[in-house]
Design an enzyme around this catalytic site. Sequence first.
Site, PDB file in Angstrom:
ATOM      1  N   LYS A  52      -4.273   2.521  -1.424  1.00  0.00           N
ATOM      2  CA  LYS A  52      -5.104   1.333  -1.175  1.00  0.00           C
ATOM      3  C   LYS A  52      -4.395   0.008  -1.442  1.00  0.00           C
ATOM      4  CE  LYS A  52      -8.267   2.383   0.459  1.00  0.00           C
ATOM      5  NZ  LYS A  52      -8.227   2.940   1.853  1.00  0.00           N
ATOM      6  N   HIS A 114       2.518   8.297  -0.865  1.00  0.00           N
ATOM      7  CA  HIS A 114       1.979   7.634  -2.063  1.00  0.00           C
ATOM      8  C   HIS A 114       2.656   8.180  -3.320  1.00  0.00           C
ATOM      9  CE1 HIS A 114      -1.096   5.607   0.183  1.00  0.00           C
ATOM     10  NE2 HIS A 114      -1.778   6.693   0.489  1.00  0.00           N
ATOM     11  N   SER A 144     -10.567  -1.323  -4.514  1.00  0.00           N
ATOM     12  CA  SER A 144     -10.413  -0.698  -3.200  1.00  0.00           C
ATOM     13  C   SER A 144     -10.423   0.831  -3.324  1.00  0.00           C
ATOM     14  CB  SER A 144      -9.115  -1.194  -2.557  1.00  0.00           C
ATOM     15  OG  SER A 144      -9.002  -0.705  -1.246  1.00  0.00           O
TER      16      SER A 144
HETATM   17  P1  A3P Z   1     -10.035  -3.267   0.731  1.00  0.00           P
HETATM   18  O1  A3P Z   1     -10.683  -1.989   0.357  1.00  0.00           O
HETATM   19  O2  A3P Z   1      -9.860  -4.169  -0.455  1.00  0.00           O
HETATM   20  O3  A3P Z   1     -10.683  -3.960   1.867  1.00  0.00           O
HETATM   21  P2  A3P Z   1      -4.464   1.496   2.495  1.00  0.00           P
HETATM   22  O4  A3P Z   1      -4.079   1.270   3.905  1.00  0.00           O
HETATM   23  O5  A3P Z   1      -3.300   1.586   1.556  1.00  0.00           O
HETATM   24  O6  A3P Z   1      -5.431   2.617   2.356  1.00  0.00           O
HETATM   25  O7  A3P Z   1      -5.198   0.161   1.983  1.00  0.00           O
HETATM   26  C1  A3P Z   1      -6.460  -0.191   2.465  1.00  0.00           C
HETATM   27  C2  A3P Z   1      -6.755  -1.584   1.958  1.00  0.00           C
HETATM   28  O8  A3P Z   1      -5.940  -2.522   2.679  1.00  0.00           O
HETATM   29  C3  A3P Z   1      -8.206  -1.985   2.218  1.00  0.00           C
HETATM   30  O9  A3P Z   1      -8.535  -2.935   1.199  1.00  0.00           O
HETATM   31  C4  A3P Z   1      -8.070  -2.648   3.581  1.00  0.00           C
HETATM   32  O10 A3P Z   1      -9.135  -3.484   3.926  1.00  0.00           O
HETATM   33  C5  A3P Z   1      -6.776  -3.432   3.359  1.00  0.00           C
HETATM   34  N1  A3P Z   1      -6.160  -3.842   4.629  1.00  0.00           N
HETATM   35  C6  A3P Z   1      -5.794  -3.054   5.662  1.00  0.00           C
HETATM   36  N2  A3P Z   1      -5.360  -3.801   6.687  1.00  0.00           N
HETATM   37  C7  A3P Z   1      -5.436  -5.098   6.279  1.00  0.00           C
HETATM   38  C8  A3P Z   1      -5.149  -6.354   6.901  1.00  0.00           C
HETATM   39  N3  A3P Z   1      -4.735  -6.416   8.151  1.00  0.00           N
HETATM   40  N4  A3P Z   1      -5.349  -7.481   6.185  1.00  0.00           N
HETATM   41  C9  A3P Z   1      -5.806  -7.426   4.923  1.00  0.00           C
HETATM   42  N5  A3P Z   1      -6.116  -6.263   4.281  1.00  0.00           N
HETATM   43  C10 A3P Z   1      -5.940  -5.112   4.964  1.00  0.00           C
END
Ligand code: A3P
Length: 300
Positions: A52, A114, A144
Amino acid sequence: MSDDQLKMELPPRPELFDFHGISMTKYVTATWERVQNFKARPDDILIATYPKAGTTWVSYILDLLYFGQTSPDRLTSIPINKRVPYLETTDGYIDTGIDLVENLPTSPRIIKTHLPVQFIPKSFWEQTCKVIYLARNAKDNVVSNFHFGRMIMIRPDPGDWNSYLHKFMAGKVIYGSWYDHVNGWWKKKETYSNLHYMFYEDITEDGARELDKLCSFLGLSPSLEEKKQITDEVQFDNMKHNNMVNYSTSPWMDFNISAFMRKGKVGDWKNHFTVAQNEEFDEDYKRKMKDPTLQFRTEI
Ligand code: A3P
């Protein structure tokens, strides 16, 4: 089997167990031998994150940089988890990560993990592969993870917010301690130069600047127009509505509970932490984060 049928046959949530000192589940340890014996190629690119931290964001940026111009069809037909496979996963639905990686037809292969640094298959280091580590501040990262845990059925149930926060602080969550993860990878930079350490907050602050730094690390020189296209394409709202990157095709995620592309903000932790939780967290953080050269921003 259709996604609807799969949804009805969801397995019970997995247990966490201690795996070489790190909390893991069967979904990320079942192919351990194959992962450890993985033969990296010199041009493989590894994206490593604590869950996340924005893995999908950086995965999509890299995919666009390498294949956006030459294979635009794949952007609209192949979900990101198949374009940038998750090395150690085995969820029984998307094939094992290791199979997806080994069958990737692309060059370079862009691979996501990860794993904490000590678990990375040694051939990545031997082949001096380019590695990108993306880190996110602990407070937004725990929030998150909490919401993600609620909606993804192949992770342990996070429980209520207060108990999840304490499990996170104790490292009793999948992939173990955030503190050890970000520090372990930070230290690796001292002995392994082909590692680019990025911060979620920096990309949020100035995506174009971070894209330039990334390109310089990768030895790429896209045109101004191409860079503009990429920064537009990876805006949060664009990704949220893009079915090939928003995980809407995953049978394990319940979007009625929470979205995968949830908020995408720096500072959402303020909507979750109580004053008391924040004080306790800060005290504990100071004890665990001793290296003054590794600094995170919890607001921008
Ligand atoms: P939130 O839950 O805080 O919204 P991962 O890809 O490692 O699983 O991480 C997911 C997190 O990255 C989520 O955070 C998601 O919304 C955020 N995220 C993914 N794409 C994004 C973008 N283009 N801009 C900002 N945050 C992004």
